[in-house]
Design an enzyme around this catalytic site. Structure first.
Site, PDB file in Angstrom:
ATOM      1  N   GLY A 163      89.026  64.484 -65.033  1.00  0.00           N
ATOM      2  CA  GLY A 163      90.409  64.202 -64.715  1.00  0.00           C
ATOM      3  C   GLY A 163      91.053  63.056 -65.469  1.00  0.00           C
ATOM      4  N   ASP A 164      90.257  62.180 -66.069  1.00  0.00           N
ATOM      5  CA  ASP A 164      90.799  61.078 -66.879  1.00  0.00           C
ATOM      6  C   ASP A 164      89.866  60.872 -68.066  1.00  0.00           C
ATOM      7  OD1 ASP A 164      92.264  58.957 -67.816  1.00  0.00           O
ATOM      8  OD2 ASP A 164      91.685  57.553 -66.243  1.00  0.00           O
ATOM      9  N   LEU A 165      89.594  61.957 -68.769  1.00  0.00           N
ATOM     10  CA  LEU A 165      88.521  61.950 -69.766  1.00  0.00           C
ATOM     11  C   LEU A 165      89.022  61.529 -71.140  1.00  0.00           C
ATOM     12  CD1 LEU A 165      85.475  62.528 -69.725  1.00  0.00           C
ATOM     13  CD2 LEU A 165      85.984  64.814 -70.590  1.00  0.00           C
ATOM     14  N   ASN A 169      86.470  56.473 -71.332  1.00  0.00           N
ATOM     15  CA  ASN A 169      85.697  56.807 -70.135  1.00  0.00           C
ATOM     16  C   ASN A 169      84.465  57.642 -70.454  1.00  0.00           C
ATOM     17  OD1 ASN A 169      87.360  55.369 -68.447  1.00  0.00           O
ATOM     18  ND2 ASN A 169      88.618  57.127 -67.877  1.00  0.00           N
TER      19      ASN A 169
END
Length: 266
Positions: A163-165, A169
Site C-alpha cells: 500500500g505504500d511501496l 519502504n
C-alpha cells in the site's frame, strides 16, 4: 540477540501503530517477501527487528518481484479492506503527518479508487488550502473515466497490498545464500496495507525509482503476468500518491498532480 528498531510518536493517532503492526503481519505470507518482524506494539510505539543493510542486486530484485506476486495473490476480502487486527483507520504518509485512509468494502476497483482515494485526497487538499474547486472538478472527470482507464485489469480481484511501496519502504539485507539470490533479499517496512489493485504497488515502486526496477517487474511477470496495457496504467495508479505529496508538501507536487489530472481526465 535480536536488535530492535523503535518507531515512536507520543501523540500518534489512536490505533496508528496497532494498524501498522497488523499490516506487517498480514503481508507476511508464505513464499512472499520478507517483512520486518513485529516485536512489540503500543499506543505510542512500534518495535521491529533491525535490518542490516546490504546493496541491492538484480537477482535479489527479481526475487522480490516473484515474491510480491505471491503476496498479492494471497488476496483480500474486498477493495478497501484493512488487515485483521487493525485498530482504527489506515494511514498514508510520514510518521509526523499521515493522512487518514478511507476503508471499507468495495466490489470493484474503479469505485474504490474514486470513493476511497481520489475524492478524499482532494478534500484533504482543499482543507489545507493546497487544492481548489477546480482540482475537485478535474478529479471528478478522472473518476468518471475510471472504468475505461482501468482497461483489461478492471475485473481483477482485490490483491493483498503493501500500500505504500515506494523505494524507501524496501530495505535490502543479507539473506539466504541460495541460487539466484546473491545472498541479498528485500525486506518490506512501513505498510499502508489494504485490499487493492496489484498494479498499485508496482506503480509506487516506479514513482520514486526503485533500484533494479526492470528486474523486479521481470520477476513479477515470471510469477503472475500483468494484464495487457499495464504500462499505460502506471500513471493512473500513481495519481493518488502524487496527490498525497501535493497535500503534504505542496510545491512542484501540486503542478505535477494537476498535469496528471489533465492527462487522465481526457
Amino acid at each position: 540477540m535480536v536488535e530492535t528498531f523503535r518507531k515512536a510518536r507520543p501523540d500518534a493517532p489512536p490505533g496508528f501503530f496497532a494498524t501498522e503492526a497488523a499490516g506487517l503481519r498480514w503481508i507476511a505470507v508464505p513464499g512472499g517477501p520478507r517483512v520486518a518482524e513485529v516485536l512489540d506494539v503500543g499506543p505510542a510505539h512500534l518495535d521491529l527487528t533491525r535490518v542490516a543493510a546490504a546493496r541491492p542486486t538484480p537477482a535479489a530484485a527479481r526475487a522480490l518481484g516473484r515474491r510480491l506476486a505471491v503476496m498479492h495473490d494471497a488476496g483480500a476480502p474486498a477493495f478497501g479492506a484493512l488487515p485483521p487486527g487493525a485498530d482504527g483507520p489506515g494511514y498514508f504518509g510520514p510518521l509526523d503527518d499521515p493522512l487518514e485512509l478511507v476503508s471499507g468494502a468495495w466490489d470493484d476497483w474503479p469505485s474504490f479508487y474514486a470513493q476511497a482515494r481520489l475524492r478524499p485526497v482532494v478534500t484533504q487538499g482543499r482543507e489545507r488550502g493546497v487544492l481548489t474547486g477546480r482540482d475537485a472538478d478535474a478529479v471528478e472527470r478522472v473518476c468518471a473515466r475510471l472504468p475505461d482507464l482501468a482497461g483489461a485489469a478492471a475485473d481483477e480481484p482485490p490483491a493483498r497490498l503493501h500500500g505504500d511501496l515506494w523505494s524507501g519502504n524496501v530495505l535490502w539485507a543479507a539473506g539466504p545464500d541460495g541460487p539466484g539470490t546473491d545472498g541479498v533479499e528485500a525486506v518490506l517496512v512501513d505498510p499502508a496495507a489494504h485490499g487493492g489493485h496489484r498494479e498499485c504497488d508496482l506503480a509506487m515502486l516506479a514513482l520514486f525509482g526503485a533500484p533494479h526496477l526492470d528486474a523486479i517487474l521481470a520477476g513479477y511477470a515470471d510469477a503472475h503476468p500483468l494484464a495487457p496495457g499495464w504500462r499505460d496504467r502506471v500513471s493512473l495508479h500513481q495519481l493518488y500518491p502524487l496527490a498525497v505529496h501535493a497535500v503534504l508538501f505542496g510545491g512542484g507536487y501540486v503542478d505535477a498532480t494537476r498535469d496528471l489530472l489533465a492527462a487522465l481526465g481526457g
